[in-house]
Design a protein around this motif. Structure first.
Motif, PDB file in Angstrom:
ATOM      1  N   ILE A   1       0.828  -1.209   0.000  1.00 37.23           N
ATOM      2  CA  ILE A   1       0.000   0.000   0.000  1.00 37.23           C
ATOM      3  C   ILE A   1       0.861   1.257   0.000  1.00 37.23           C
ATOM      4  N   ALA A   2       2.020   1.216   0.672  1.00 37.55           N
ATOM      5  CA  ALA A   2       2.895   2.391   0.656  1.00 37.55           C
ATOM      6  C   ALA A   2       3.491   2.598  -0.735  1.00 37.55           C
ATOM      7  N   ARG A   3       3.868   1.514  -1.403  1.00 33.11           N
ATOM      8  CA  ARG A   3       4.356   1.655  -2.781  1.00 33.11           C
ATOM      9  C   ARG A   3       3.293   2.300  -3.665  1.00 33.11           C
ATOM     10  N   HIS A   4       2.054   1.872  -3.497  1.00 33.52           N
ATOM     11  CA  HIS A   4       0.966   2.463  -4.287  1.00 33.52           C
ATOM     12  C   HIS A   4       0.829   3.953  -3.994  1.00 33.52           C
ATOM     13  N   ALA A   5       0.810   4.307  -2.716  1.00 40.41           N
ATOM     14  CA  ALA A   5       0.593   5.710  -2.333  1.00 40.41           C
ATOM     15  C   ALA A   5       1.741   6.605  -2.775  1.00 40.41           C
ATOM     16  N   LEU A   6       2.949   6.056  -2.824  1.00 42.51           N
ATOM     17  CA  LEU A   6       4.132   6.854  -3.141  1.00 42.51           C
ATOM     18  C   LEU A   6       4.358   6.999  -4.641  1.00 42.51           C
ATOM     19  N   ARG A   7       3.537   6.348  -5.466  1.00 38.87           N
ATOM     20  CA  ARG A   7       3.674   6.516  -6.914  1.00 38.87           C
ATOM     21  C   ARG A   7       3.469   7.972  -7.310  1.00 38.87           C
TER      22      ARG A   7
END
Length: 347
Positions: A169-175
Motif C-alpha cells: 500500500i505504501a508503494r501504491h501511495a508513493l507513486r
C-alpha cells in the motif's frame, strides 16, 4: 410421566421422544450430527417440558471436557466488541464453535485474568499482545494454546502478512510522489505515547504487528528515496475516534508548509478520523491530502470518498484459529494473505 416436582432429565426427554440419550445430547452439543428436522423436534419438545439441556458440570466431570473455548483478549471486553476488526474475528471463531457444539468464553486480560473462569476451558486462543507478556503462563498448561496477531514461543499462531501488506500500500501511495509523507502508528512505542514520536523507543517486531507494518512502510519509503528516520511519525494509543482525534487535529493544524500531504495510517479507524477532521477543515481529498488505511472495514468502503486500504479477512482469521484449536486442522502457524483496495483517498 415425570412427577411434577422433579426436574426433568435427559433420560426423561429421550423416553418421551423415543430416541437415545446420546441423540438428545447431540441436539444440544453436536448439532452437525443430526438432521435439522430431528434437532428441531428435540429442541421443541425440550422447551415444551422445560428441559434446559445436559448438565455441563456433570459432563465435564465425566469426560474431562467442557466444550468451552476461551479467547483471551488483549483489550477490554467493551473495546473488543466495539472494534470492527476484533468483532469480525470473534464472529469467525463463534461460527466454527457453533457448528461443532462448543461455547465461546471471552476473557479480557486488562486488570488480570479471571483464572476461575479460565480453568473451565478446553483450549485457549490468545488474541493480540497481552498487557503482561508472561500472563499466558497463568493458563492451564495441559490445555491447547495458540496465538493470533502475535507470537508465543513454541505455540502455533495465525497472522496476516503485515509486512507485505504495508509495503504494497505504501508503494501504491508513493507513486504520486508526496512532498511531506508521514506515518500514524498504532501502539508502537515502548511506553504509552499519544502524539508525535520524537525519541521514544519503539516496540520490537516480535512484540507487536504494528512494528512489522512500520517496517513495510519504511522499506517502501527507502525505495522512493526518502530517509525513513526523517519521515515524521505520530503514535495512537487506542484505535477509537476519541483517542485519535486530538493527535490528528495536531497534525492537520500544522502550517501549510509543514502539514503532511500523505498520511500512511496503521488502521482504517485512524484513517477515517483523518478524513473526517480534514473535511471539517476544508482540505481537499486527495488533492491536498492523500490518506491510506489498514483493515478494510465496511465503514471505509461505504462512505465517500472511499478509503484506500488493505483488507484483511478478520472473519476467516477467526475461523482458522477456531479450527486449529479444535483440532479440525493441523495446529501449525498460518500466514493469511491481504488485498489492496484502491479508493478515492489515494487513487
Amino acid at each position: 410421566m415425570t412427577p411434577p416436582n422433579r426436574r426433568i432429565t435427559i433420560k426423561d426427554l429421550a423416553a418421551r421422544l423415543a430416541v437415545s440419550t446420546a441423540t438428545v445430547s447431540n441436539a444440544f452439543n453436536r448439532p452437525d450430527q443430526l438432521s435439522p428436522a430431528l434437532r428441531d423436534r428435540i429442541l421443541g419438545e425440550a422447551r415444551a417440558v422445560g428441559y434446559l439441556g445436559p448438565d455441563a458440570r456433570g459432563r465435564s466431570l465425566r469426560t474431562g471436557r467442557s466444550r468451552i473455548i476461551a479467547v483471551v483478549l488483549a483489550d477490554s471486553l467493551t473495546y473488543s466488541l466495539n472494534d470492527a476488526v476484533a468483532s469480525e474475528f470473534l464472529a469467525g471463531v463463534a461460527e466454527v464453535l457453533d457448528a461443532h457444539g462448543h461455547t465461546l468464553l471471552l476473557l479480557p486480560s486488562r486488570g488480570g485474568l479471571r483464572l476461575e473462569s479460565a480453568s473451565m476451558a478446553d483450549g485457549f486462543i490468545v488474541y493480540g499482545l497481552l498487557p503482561d507478556p508472561e500472563m499466558h503462563q497463568q493458563l492451564p498448561s495441559q490445555r491447547p494454546l495458540m496465538s493470533v496477531d502475535f507470537d508465543l514461543a513454541g505455540q502455533a499462531s495465525v497472522h496476516i502478512d503485515n509486512h507485505a501488506a504495508c509495503l504494497t500500500i505504501a508503494r501504491h501511495a508513493l507513486r504520486h510522489r508526496p512532498s511531506r509523507p508521514a506515518i500514524i502508528n498504532l501502539r508502537s512505542t515502548l511506553e504509552p505515547c499519544n502524539g508525535r514520536v520524537i525519541d521514544q523507543p519503539l516496540l520490537s517486531e516480535s512484540q507487536t504487528i504494528t512494528r512489522v507494518r512500520l517496517t513495510g512502510f519504511h522499506e517502501a519509503l527507502s525505495e522512493h528515496h526518502f530517509v525513513p528516520d526523517e519521515v515524521p511519525m505520530w503514535n495512537i494509543e487506542e484505535n477509537t475516534f476519541d483517542v485519535c482525534a486530538p493527535v490528528i487535529a495536531e497534525i492537520l493544524d500544522l502550517p501549510d508548509d509543514e502539514r503532511p500531504d500523505l498520511l500512511l495510517c496503521m488502521s482504517d479507524r485512524i484513517a477515517l478520523t483523518v478524513l473526517t477532521l480534514a473535511e471539517q477543515r476544508g482540505l481537499r481529498i486527495p488533492e491536498d491530502l492523500r490518506i491510506t488505511g489498514f483493515d478494510g472495514i465496511a465503514e471505509g468502503q461505504y462512505r465517500a470518498p472511499r478509503l484506500t486500504t488493505v483488507r484483511q479477512d478478520s472473519v476467516e482469521k477467526g475461523r482458522v484459529a477456531a479450527s486449529m484449536i479444535l483440532g479440525l486442522t493441523p495446529r501449525e502457524s498460518r500466514l493469511l494473505k491481504t488485498e489492496l483496495i484502491v479508493g478515492e483517498t489515494a487513487p
